[in-house]
Scaffold this motif. Sequence first.
Motif, PDB file in Angstrom:
ATOM      1  N   CYS A 186       2.262   1.735  -3.487  1.00  0.00           N
ATOM      2  CA  CYS A 186       1.243   2.313  -4.375  1.00  0.00           C
ATOM      3  C   CYS A 186       1.111   3.817  -4.144  1.00  0.00           C
ATOM      4  O   CYS A 186       0.991   4.589  -5.093  1.00  0.00           O
ATOM      5  N   THR A 187       1.164   4.225  -2.883  1.00  0.00           N
ATOM      6  CA  THR A 187       1.049   5.641  -2.555  1.00  0.00           C
ATOM      7  C   THR A 187       2.250   6.425  -3.076  1.00  0.00           C
ATOM      8  O   THR A 187       2.095   7.525  -3.617  1.00  0.00           O
TER       9      THR A 187
ATOM     10  N   ALA B 169       0.840  -1.201   0.000  1.00  0.00           N
ATOM     11  CA  ALA B 169       0.000   0.000   0.000  1.00  0.00           C
ATOM     12  C   ALA B 169       0.876   1.253   0.000  1.00  0.00           C
ATOM     13  O   ALA B 169       0.586   2.226  -0.701  1.00  0.00           O
ATOM     14  N   GLY B 170       1.942   1.229   0.786  1.00  0.00           N
ATOM     15  CA  GLY B 170       2.874   2.361   0.792  1.00  0.00           C
ATOM     16  C   GLY B 170       3.539   2.555  -0.555  1.00  0.00           C
ATOM     17  O   GLY B 170       3.734   3.684  -1.011  1.00  0.00           O
TER      18      GLY B 170
ATOM     19  N   ARG C 150      -4.915  -1.381   2.715  1.00  0.00           N
ATOM     20  CA  ARG C 150      -4.838  -0.997   4.121  1.00  0.00           C
ATOM     21  C   ARG C 150      -5.997  -1.548   4.949  1.00  0.00           C
ATOM     22  O   ARG C 150      -5.903  -1.657   6.160  1.00  0.00           O
TER      23      ARG C 150
ATOM     24  N   GLY D 172      -4.553   4.952  -5.832  1.00  0.00           N
ATOM     25  CA  GLY D 172      -5.089   5.356  -4.541  1.00  0.00           C
ATOM     26  C   GLY D 172      -6.126   4.377  -4.025  1.00  0.00           C
ATOM     27  O   GLY D 172      -6.150   4.041  -2.827  1.00  0.00           O
ATOM     28  N   ARG D 173      -6.980   3.902  -4.907  1.00  0.00           N
ATOM     29  CA  ARG D 173      -7.989   2.921  -4.500  1.00  0.00           C
ATOM     30  C   ARG D 173      -7.344   1.596  -4.098  1.00  0.00           C
ATOM     31  O   ARG D 173      -7.771   0.952  -3.137  1.00  0.00           O
TER      32      ARG D 173
ATOM     33  N   ALA E   4      -4.316   1.212  -2.883  1.00  0.00           N
ATOM     34  CA  ALA E   4      -3.659   1.418  -1.593  1.00  0.00           C
ATOM     35  C   ALA E   4      -4.677   1.402  -0.464  1.00  0.00           C
ATOM     36  O   ALA E   4      -4.424   0.821   0.602  1.00  0.00           O
ATOM     37  N   ALA E   5      -5.834   2.000  -0.671  1.00  0.00           N
ATOM     38  CA  ALA E   5      -6.873   2.009   0.365  1.00  0.00           C
ATOM     39  C   ALA E   5      -7.390   0.597   0.627  1.00  0.00           C
ATOM     40  O   ALA E   5      -7.614   0.214   1.787  1.00  0.00           O
TER      41      ALA E   5
ATOM     42  N   GLN F 264       1.917   6.794  -6.766  1.00  0.00           N
ATOM     43  CA  GLN F 264       0.859   7.764  -7.044  1.00  0.00           C
ATOM     44  C   GLN F 264       1.373   9.189  -6.887  1.00  0.00           C
ATOM     45  O   GLN F 264       1.133  10.042  -7.745  1.00  0.00           O
ATOM     46  N   VAL F 265       2.088   9.458  -5.809  1.00  0.00           N
ATOM     47  CA  VAL F 265       2.618  10.807  -5.575  1.00  0.00           C
ATOM     48  C   VAL F 265       3.636  11.186  -6.645  1.00  0.00           C
ATOM     49  O   VAL F 265       3.627  12.312  -7.157  1.00  0.00           O
TER      50      VAL F 265
END
Length: 96
Positions: free
Chosen positions: A19-20, A16-17, A92, A85-86, A88-89, A23-24
């Motif tokens: 992916c974030t 998840a991290g 989590r 983002g989806r 990663a959410a 994304q950034v």
Amino acid sequence: MTAATRARTPFRLLLAGFCTVVQVLLLGLTAYLIVRVVTYGVFWDADADQSGTWGGPTLLGAWLVHALIGLPGAAVSAWLANRLGRAAARLRLPPT
């Protein structure tokens, strides 16, 4: 420790991290390119030979060609950032 806490493994949180972070970076690159293209006209050298540039010898033609390429690219990167983002959410959250 609850079952929901145990289900969130370190691997899922690491993924998840990741992916974030991607994304950034994607959104940062997209923002940089948009600002770069919008401000490019300020640094345009009208006296130089522009015959080999994308869009031809005029500034309007160059901006038109770059817009035709950049707008779909920005839309694709926004869609991809949304998907990341989806994902990663979902990673989590505890599995159901």
